[in-house]
Write an enzyme that holds these catalytic residues in place. Structure first.
Site, mmCIF file in Angstrom:
data_model
loop_
_atom_site.group_PDB
_atom_site.id
_atom_site.type_symbol
_atom_site.label_atom_id
_atom_site.label_comp_id
_atom_site.label_asym_id
_atom_site.label_seq_id
_atom_site.Cartn_x
_atom_site.Cartn_y
_atom_site.Cartn_z
ATOM 1 N NE ARG A 176 -10.063 2.102 7.084
ATOM 2 C CZ ARG A 176 -10.230 2.708 5.916
ATOM 3 N NH1 ARG A 176 -9.440 3.715 5.580
ATOM 4 N NH2 ARG A 176 -11.176 2.315 5.083
ATOM 5 C CE1 TYR A 189 -3.808 2.344 0.428
ATOM 6 C CE2 TYR A 189 -2.663 3.160 2.374
ATOM 7 C CZ TYR A 189 -3.674 3.286 1.447
ATOM 8 O OH TYR A 189 -4.554 4.341 1.519
#
Length: 327
Positions: free
Chosen positions: A187, A146
């Protein structure tokens, strides 16, 4: 009427961008391959005559008929759970996808804004993070797929700006939250709120002294919109500089939800950043922007959204089967 293409439009930020640009009187062309996005995030827009949707993977050739004024490239997995499961697709959307969209912008003479991330700073040795900090990233670590996709994306975008004179904008997005986040995306805000709603213990990875800075989605969208319309082509941090430890944040969630969960600790994932706080001096100066919504208000709006989810959505452990995308 100006026409804007938004990739990743069925995702969290992408869907809010669709709302904003329609409200600004633009014709919105939404594009998403739905690998991590969800049509429910934009289903309220399908009756709007100035909204159209393309189910398409931007790592393949991108064609949009007619003129384009703006392109916003937000297609990418953004959750560690996702990009660790589909690492090659994550790298491809940041490289091949960005290349395709920069080429489209050049062909259409459109201005393009690409969504970068605070993860380009890695586990930072400079705090808070300013745009001129080069970062501390492990290129071959699990998160590198990422981080490096986004760093390459920035480099390619600047190359198109410098070599072709393309109108480009780069936003470095820090932790953002609000309605339409996925509960199971890994998250901390949706994880804590999902655990609270299910009556589970709150899980903290590591000792909980690591910090995050959370920006409410409306503030983030406003910053992105201002950057797109500005004359500034270098990267800009958009985030909330109000820093908090994960331990303190867990207590806020317990107070907000009125639950009495215990807090349990698990090992910290490899290369997980220990500090995350944007320096937004540049955004204040160039965009006259800073966040307006405080965390208490934003968290209440987000929790109210999660409370509307069905029991099935609340208990869903896996986002989706990625097997058909792995090749």
């Amino acid at each position: 009427m100006k026409r804007v293409l938004i990739t990743g439009a069925a995702g969290f930020l992408g869907s809010h961008l669709c709302d904003r640009f329609l409200n600004e009187g633009m014709h919105v062309i939404a594009m998403d391959n739905l690998i991590t996005g969800d049509l429910k995030n934009i289903q309220h827009l399908f009756k709007n005559e100035h909204f159209e949707f393309y189910h398409h993977d931007v790592t393949k050739f991108v064609h949009v008929p007619g003129s384009l004024d703006y392109i916003l490239h937000f297609a990418s997995p953004a959750s560690p759970i996702d990009y660790l499961k589909i690492p090659i697709q994550t790298l491809k959307v940041g490289s091949l996808g960005t290349h395709n969209l920069l080429g489209l912008a050049k062909a259409k003479n459109a201005r393009i804004l690409i969504a970068s991330t605070s993860e380009v700073y890695g586990d930072p040795l400079v705090h808070p993070q300013t745009e001129d900090y080069y970062g501390n990233v492990n290129t071959i670590g699990p998160r590198g797929v990422y981080d490096e996709a986004k760093r390459f994306q920035e480099s390619l975008t600047m190359a198109y700006h410098n070599f072709h004179g393309l109108e480009t904008r780069i936003v470095r997005i820090f932790n953002t939250y609000g309605p339409r986040m996925r509960l199971n995306d890994g998250r901390v805000i949706p994880a804590f709120m999902g655990q609270a709603l299910r009556g589970e213990d709150l899980t903290i990875f590591g000792d909980g002294n690591q910090t995050r800075s959370f920006c409410y989605v409306d503030d983030q969208i406003e910053g992105i919109y201002r950057l797109l319309l500005s004359n500034y082509h270098l990267p800009v941090n958009i985030g909330n500089p109000n820093e908090i430890t994960i331990n303190e944040f867990a207590q806020e969630i317990i107070q907000l939800t009125g639950t009495q969960q215990k807090i349990i600790h698990k090992p910290l994932p490899e290369n997980d950043p220990l500090q995350r706080q944007p320096d937004i001096t540049l955004a204040k100066k160039v965009l006259n922007w800073e966040p307006k919504i405080d965390r208490k208000q934003g968290l209440q709006k987000t929790f109210d959204y999660f409370k509307t989810l069905s029991t099935q959505e609340l208990l869903k452990e896996e986002h989706k089967d990625f097997s058909k995308y792995i090749y």
